[in-house]
Design a protein around this motif. Structure first.
Motif, PDB file in Angstrom:
ATOM      1  N   ALA B 119     -34.230 -34.645   3.088  1.00 55.25           N
ATOM      2  CA  ALA B 119     -35.270 -33.842   2.419  1.00 55.25           C
ATOM      3  C   ALA B 119     -34.642 -32.948   1.352  1.00 55.25           C
ATOM      4  O   ALA B 119     -33.525 -32.460   1.510  1.00 55.25           O
ATOM      5  CB  ALA B 119     -35.994 -32.988   3.438  1.00 55.25           C
ATOM      6  N   ALA B 120     -35.373 -32.788   0.246  1.00 54.00           N
ATOM      7  CA  ALA B 120     -34.875 -31.922  -0.843  1.00 54.00           C
ATOM      8  C   ALA B 120     -36.049 -31.217  -1.503  1.00 54.00           C
ATOM      9  O   ALA B 120     -37.177 -31.699  -1.466  1.00 54.00           O
ATOM     10  CB  ALA B 120     -34.124 -32.765  -1.875  1.00 54.00           C
ATOM     11  N   ARG B 121     -35.754 -30.105  -2.116  1.00 51.42           N
ATOM     12  CA  ARG B 121     -36.794 -29.336  -2.812  1.00 51.42           C
ATOM     13  C   ARG B 121     -36.734 -29.624  -4.302  1.00 51.42           C
ATOM     14  O   ARG B 121     -35.657 -29.817  -4.861  1.00 51.42           O
ATOM     15  CB  ARG B 121     -36.592 -27.840  -2.599  1.00 51.42           C
ATOM     16  N   VAL B 122     -37.902 -29.623  -4.927  1.00 45.69           N
ATOM     17  CA  VAL B 122     -37.953 -29.816  -6.380  1.00 45.69           C
ATOM     18  C   VAL B 122     -37.674 -28.464  -7.022  1.00 45.69           C
ATOM     19  O   VAL B 122     -38.332 -27.470  -6.695  1.00 45.69           O
ATOM     20  CB  VAL B 122     -39.344 -30.333  -6.815  1.00 45.69           C
ATOM     21  N   ILE B 123     -36.672 -28.441  -7.928  1.00 44.31           N
ATOM     22  CA  ILE B 123     -36.338 -27.129  -8.505  1.00 44.31           C
ATOM     23  C   ILE B 123     -36.655 -27.005  -9.992  1.00 44.31           C
ATOM     24  O   ILE B 123     -36.783 -25.899 -10.492  1.00 44.31           O
ATOM     25  CB  ILE B 123     -34.863 -26.742  -8.229  1.00 44.31           C
ATOM     26  N   SER B 124     -36.786 -28.122 -10.689  1.00 47.76           N
ATOM     27  CA  SER B 124     -37.160 -27.976 -12.112  1.00 47.76           C
ATOM     28  C   SER B 124     -37.770 -29.255 -12.659  1.00 47.76           C
ATOM     29  O   SER B 124     -37.747 -30.300 -12.012  1.00 47.76           O
ATOM     30  CB  SER B 124     -35.961 -27.564 -12.959  1.00 47.76           C
ATOM     31  N   ARG B 125     -38.330 -29.142 -13.868  1.00 50.75           N
ATOM     32  CA  ARG B 125     -39.000 -30.281 -14.539  1.00 50.75           C
ATOM     33  C   ARG B 125     -38.231 -30.663 -15.791  1.00 50.75           C
ATOM     34  O   ARG B 125     -37.281 -29.999 -16.173  1.00 50.75           O
ATOM     35  CB  ARG B 125     -40.425 -29.903 -14.932  1.00 50.75           C
ATOM     36  N   ASP B 126     -38.745 -31.678 -16.470  1.00 51.23           N
ATOM     37  CA  ASP B 126     -38.069 -32.171 -17.673  1.00 51.23           C
ATOM     38  C   ASP B 126     -38.256 -31.211 -18.853  1.00 51.23           C
ATOM     39  O   ASP B 126     -39.268 -30.523 -18.973  1.00 51.23           O
ATOM     40  CB  ASP B 126     -38.618 -33.546 -18.044  1.00 51.23           C
ATOM     41  N   LEU B 127     -37.262 -31.211 -19.724  1.00 52.18           N
ATOM     42  CA  LEU B 127     -37.289 -30.345 -20.910  1.00 52.18           C
ATOM     43  C   LEU B 127     -38.271 -30.862 -21.961  1.00 52.18           C
ATOM     44  O   LEU B 127     -38.828 -30.087 -22.733  1.00 52.18           O
ATOM     45  CB  LEU B 127     -35.873 -30.296 -21.508  1.00 52.18           C
ATOM     46  N   LEU B 128     -38.470 -32.178 -21.991  1.00 55.80           N
ATOM     47  CA  LEU B 128     -39.270 -32.783 -23.065  1.00 55.80           C
ATOM     48  C   LEU B 128     -40.536 -33.448 -22.532  1.00 55.80           C
ATOM     49  O   LEU B 128     -40.535 -34.022 -21.441  1.00 55.80           O
ATOM     50  CB  LEU B 128     -38.435 -33.835 -23.809  1.00 55.80           C
ATOM     51  N   THR B 129     -41.574 -33.393 -23.343  1.00 51.27           N
ATOM     52  CA  THR B 129     -42.861 -33.966 -22.941  1.00 51.27           C
ATOM     53  C   THR B 129     -42.791 -35.471 -22.753  1.00 51.27           C
ATOM     54  O   THR B 129     -43.469 -36.019 -21.887  1.00 51.27           O
ATOM     55  CB  THR B 129     -43.917 -33.723 -24.041  1.00 51.27           C
ATOM     56  N   ASP B 130     -42.024 -36.113 -23.609  1.00 53.08           N
ATOM     57  CA  ASP B 130     -41.988 -37.578 -23.595  1.00 53.08           C
ATOM     58  C   ASP B 130     -41.237 -38.158 -22.402  1.00 53.08           C
ATOM     59  O   ASP B 130     -41.195 -39.371 -22.233  1.00 53.08           O
ATOM     60  CB  ASP B 130     -41.323 -38.091 -24.877  1.00 53.08           C
ATOM     61  N   HIS B 131     -40.602 -37.309 -21.642  1.00 53.11           N
ATOM     62  CA  HIS B 131     -39.801 -37.795 -20.518  1.00 53.11           C
ATOM     63  C   HIS B 131     -40.242 -37.127 -19.229  1.00 53.11           C
ATOM     64  O   HIS B 131     -40.800 -36.040 -19.250  1.00 53.11           O
ATOM     65  CB  HIS B 131     -38.318 -37.547 -20.792  1.00 53.11           C
ATOM     66  N   ALA B 132     -40.007 -37.837 -18.131  1.00 55.78           N
ATOM     67  CA  ALA B 132     -40.478 -37.323 -16.842  1.00 55.78           C
ATOM     68  C   ALA B 132     -39.356 -37.373 -15.817  1.00 55.78           C
ATOM     69  O   ALA B 132     -39.086 -38.419 -15.222  1.00 55.78           O
ATOM     70  CB  ALA B 132     -41.675 -38.153 -16.368  1.00 55.78           C
ATOM     71  N   THR B 133     -38.691 -36.247 -15.667  1.00 53.82           N
ATOM     72  CA  THR B 133     -37.662 -36.142 -14.625  1.00 53.82           C
ATOM     73  C   THR B 133     -37.879 -34.837 -13.865  1.00 53.82           C
ATOM     74  O   THR B 133     -38.528 -33.922 -14.371  1.00 53.82           O
ATOM     75  CB  THR B 133     -36.228 -36.114 -15.217  1.00 53.82           C
ATOM     76  N   ILE B 134     -37.314 -34.799 -12.683  1.00 46.50           N
ATOM     77  CA  ILE B 134     -37.288 -33.535 -11.931  1.00 46.50           C
ATOM     78  C   ILE B 134     -35.871 -33.340 -11.419  1.00 46.50           C
ATOM     79  O   ILE B 134     -35.097 -34.310 -11.369  1.00 46.50           O
ATOM     80  CB  ILE B 134     -38.276 -33.532 -10.729  1.00 46.50           C
ATOM     81  N   ARG B 135     -35.533 -32.119 -11.093  1.00 45.62           N
ATOM     82  CA  ARG B 135     -34.230 -31.872 -10.483  1.00 45.62           C
ATOM     83  C   ARG B 135     -34.473 -31.449  -9.039  1.00 45.62           C
ATOM     84  O   ARG B 135     -35.378 -30.648  -8.776  1.00 45.62           O
ATOM     85  CB  ARG B 135     -33.476 -30.791 -11.254  1.00 45.62           C
ATOM     86  N   ILE B 136     -33.691 -32.043  -8.144  1.00 42.73           N
ATOM     87  CA  ILE B 136     -33.865 -31.712  -6.715  1.00 42.73           C
ATOM     88  C   ILE B 136     -32.631 -30.973  -6.192  1.00 42.73           C
ATOM     89  O   ILE B 136     -31.561 -31.021  -6.814  1.00 42.73           O
ATOM     90  CB  ILE B 136     -34.163 -32.972  -5.865  1.00 42.73           C
ATOM     91  N   SER B 137     -32.825 -30.340  -5.049  1.00 47.84           N
ATOM     92  CA  SER B 137     -31.801 -29.418  -4.543  1.00 47.84           C
ATOM     93  C   SER B 137     -30.675 -30.082  -3.746  1.00 47.84           C
ATOM     94  O   SER B 137     -29.954 -29.403  -3.036  1.00 47.84           O
ATOM     95  CB  SER B 137     -32.481 -28.374  -3.667  1.00 47.84           C
ATOM     96  N   LYS B 138     -30.535 -31.366  -3.847  1.00 48.08           N
ATOM     97  CA  LYS B 138     -29.437 -32.052  -3.141  1.00 48.08           C
ATOM     98  C   LYS B 138     -28.652 -32.907  -4.136  1.00 48.08           C
ATOM     99  O   LYS B 138     -29.235 -33.453  -5.081  1.00 48.08           O
ATOM    100  CB  LYS B 138     -29.981 -32.945  -2.023  1.00 48.08           C
ATOM    101  N   GLY B 139     -27.334 -33.018  -3.880  1.00 51.80           N
ATOM    102  CA  GLY B 139     -26.487 -33.786  -4.802  1.00 51.80           C
ATOM    103  C   GLY B 139     -25.456 -34.629  -4.080  1.00 51.80           C
ATOM    104  O   GLY B 139     -25.597 -34.909  -2.877  1.00 51.80           O
TER     105      GLY B 139
END
Lengths: 177, 295
Positions: B119-139
Motif C-alpha cells: 500500500a502507498a499514499r498518493v503524494i502529488s500530481r503531474d506538472l503538465l496538463t497533457d500528462h497524467a502521472t502521480i507520485r506515491i510514497s513508496k520507492g
C-alpha cells in the motif's frame, strides 16, 4: 563571475524551481483537488526570458526542463523542443516591447501560458504517435490562472535576483550587444 | 370698625374661593371621574407624562440594550467560537470516518487477494496538463521496480514509471504514453486500452466484427503478467464503426478517478491472480469515474 557565485545562483534558482513545482503538484491538488493548477514553473521560464539574454535564457530553460522532468511523464526531447520554440519567440518579443514591472510580467505570463499550450499541442500533433487532446476547459483555466500567480512570483524572483546580486539589467543590455 | 364699609369685590372673591371646593366636592359623585374642567389638563398631563415616559423608557431601554449588547456580543462570540470548534471537530470526525472506511476497504481487499501488494499514499500530481502521472510514497527502498502494476480497490490505476529511493512516479492509464492489454468482460473482445488524457482512454486494435456496446466493462487480460487478470480498467463510452477504418473506434472512461485517489496498491506479483470470478459478483457495482470537470 566567480565559481562560488555561479554555484550560489544555480542553487538558489534550483531551490526556487523545486518550491514552485512542489506547490503546483502537491499543495494545489491537496487543497483544490482536480482544479487545474496555474503553471507556476512557466513563470520562472518567463522570468529568464525577460531578464536574461537569449543564450542564457535558453540555457536556463533547458536546465529547468531537467529539474521539472521528474514531475511529469513528458519526454525531455519534447520538453526541450517546446522550449526551443517558445524561448526565442519570447526573447524576440521582449526586444521589441519591454518595460520592467509586475503588470508587464503578468501580460507576459498570459502570453507564455497560451504559447506553451499552443506550441506543445501543435508539436504533439506533428511529432507524437498518440498526440495530445484539446482539453479546452483545462487548458483555458490554466492559461487564466497562470498570470494571476505570476505577480507574487515576480516580486519573489526580483528579490532573489537582488539576493544573489545578479543584476538583470546588465544581462538585458547583453542582449543588444 | 365699620362693618358696612367692606370691600364687596374682595368678599366675593373669598366667597367664590371658598365655595368652589365645596361645590366641587359636592358635585363629585364618583371619585374616579375627572371633573369636566379638569379634563383638558388631564389630557395634556397624560401627553406630557407619556412623552416623558417614552423618552426615559427609551433611554433606559437603549442603555439596557447597549449593556446587554456588550454581554450578547461576548456571548455570541463565545457561542460562535464553540460552534466553529464543534464544526471543525465534526468535519475532522467525518474525514476520519471516511478514511477509516476507505482503509477498512483496502484492508479487506488486501486480505481477500493472493497477490503480493504494497500500500502507498498518493503524494502529488503531474506538472503538465497533457500528462497524467502521480507520485506515491513508496520507492525502490520498499522493493518497488519499474513496470509494477498500481491498482486501487476500484480498478487499474497505472504502473510504476520512474521509481526513486523513497517515492515513485506512476504512469496513469489515462496518460498518452500508457497502454494496458484489455478484454471486454461481456464478449471477451480483445484490444489495447491506450491513454488519451486526464479522463479518457481509447480501446484500440479491436476487430470490426467484435461485439462491443456502450456501458461494457473493459478488464485486464492478464497476459502481460503485470496486472491481475479480470481487473476493471474502464467503461465503454462510445463505439463507432467507420466504413473504411481497419478497426472499431472505442472511447473509454476510466473506472478510477485519478483526482480522487488517495491510496493505491503496488502489485509485486500478479501471476497467480485471476479476478474474473470475483468480477462477475462485483460487475454490477463497477461504475466509471464520475465527471469532475476536465483538467
Amino acid at each position: 563571475m566567480n565559481q562560488f557565485r555561479l554555484v550560489k545562483i544555480f542553487l538558489i534558482w534550483t531551490v526556487w524551481a523545486l518550491i514552485l513545482a512542489g506547490l503546483q503538484t502537491t499543495v494545489w491538488p491537496l487543497i483544490l483537488g482536480g482544479v487545474p493548477a496555474p503553471q507556476l514553473w512557466l513563470n520562472l521560464v518567463l522570468y529568464f526570458i525577460l531578464f536574461r539574454s537569449l543564450r542564457h535564457a535558453l540555457l536556463f530553460s533547458y536546465l529547468l526542463a531537467l529539474i521539472f522532468l521528474p514531475f511529469s511523464s513528458i519526454s525531455i526531447g519534447f520538453f526541450w523542443a517546446v522550449l526551443l520554440v517558445l524561448v526565442p519567440i519570447g526573447s524576440s518579443i521582449k526586444e521589441h516591447a519591454f518595460w520592467p514591472g509586475a503588470r508587464y510580467f503578468a501580460m507576459g505570463s498570459l502570453a507564455i501560458a497560451l504559447g506553451w499550450h499552443l506550441v506543445s499541442f501543435v508539436l504533439s500533433r506533428l511529432l507524437e504517435k498518440n498526440p495530445a487532446d484539446l482539453h479546452i476547459f483545462g487548458r483555458f483555466t490554466e492559461i487564466l490562472l497562470t498570470p494571476l500567480a505570476s505577480i507574487p512570483q515576480y516580486y519573489v524572483m526580483q528579490w532573489l535576483d537582488r539576493l544573489v546580486k545578479d543584476d538583470p539589467i546588465l544581462d538585458l543590455k547583453g542582449i543588444e550587444e | 370698625m365699620n362693618w358696612f364699609n367692606f370691600d364687596l369685590r374682595k368678599a366675593a372673591v373669598w366667597f367664590v374661593a371658598a365655595l368652589l371646593p365645596l361645590v366641587s366636592i359636592n358635585m363629585q359623585q364618583r371619585p374616579s371621574a375627572v371633573p369636566w374642567f379638569d379634563q383638558p389638563f388631564s389630557f395634556v398631563a397624560g401627553l406630557v407624562q407619556n412623552g416623558f415616559f417614552s423618552f426615559s423608557d427609551g433611554v433606559r431601554g437603549t442603555t439596557a440594550l447597549y449593556v446587554n449588547l456588550i454581554d450578547i456580543k461576548k456571548e455570541s462570540q463565545r457561542v460562535a467560537d464553540d460552534n466553529q470548534a464543534l464544526k471543525s471537530q465534526l468535519l475532522e470526525m467525518q474525514e476520519l470516518q471516511k478514511e477509516n472506511s476507505r482503509l477498512l476497504g483496502l484492508l479487506d481487499f488486501q486480505a481477500k487477494t493472493k497477490m503480493q501488494m504494497l500500500a502507498a499514499r498518493v503524494i502529488s500530481r503531474d506538472l503538465l496538463t497533457d500528462h497524467a502521472t502521480i507520485r506515491i510514497s513508496k520507492g525502490t527502498h520498499h522493493g518497488l521496480k519499474a513496470g509494477q502494476a498500481v491498482i486501487s480497490t476500484e480498478g487499474v490505476v497505472g504502473y510504476v514509471f520512474r521509481p526513486d529511493a523513497f517515492t515513485s512516479q506512476v504512469l496513469l492509464v489515462t496518460d498518452r504514453y500508457a497502454v494496458v492489454d484489455g478484454i471486454v468482460a461481456r464478449s471477451r473482445a480483445r484490444g489495447i486500452a491506450e491513454g488519451k488524457g486526464p479522463d479518457a482512454l481509447a480501446f484500440r486494435y479491436v476487430e470490426k466484427s467484435e461485439d462491443i456496446q456502450k456501458g461494457d466493462l473493459i478488464v485486464t487480460s492478464g497476459i502481460d503478467n503485470i496486472f491481475p487478470k479480470g481487473f476493471p480498467v474502464a467503461i465503454v463510452e462510445e463505439v463507432e464503426n467507420k466504413q473504411y477504418a481497419a478497426s472499431l473506434r472505442v472511447e473509454l472512461k476510466p473506472v478510477v478517478d485519478p483526482d480522487k485517489l488517495e491510496e493505491v496498491f503496488v502489485i509485486s506479483n500478479a501471476k497467480e491472480e485471476d479476478l474474473t470470478s470475483r468480477l462477475s459478483l462485483d460487475a454490477a457495482s463497477v461504475e466509471p469515474a464520475k465527471e469532475t470537470g476536465p483538467k
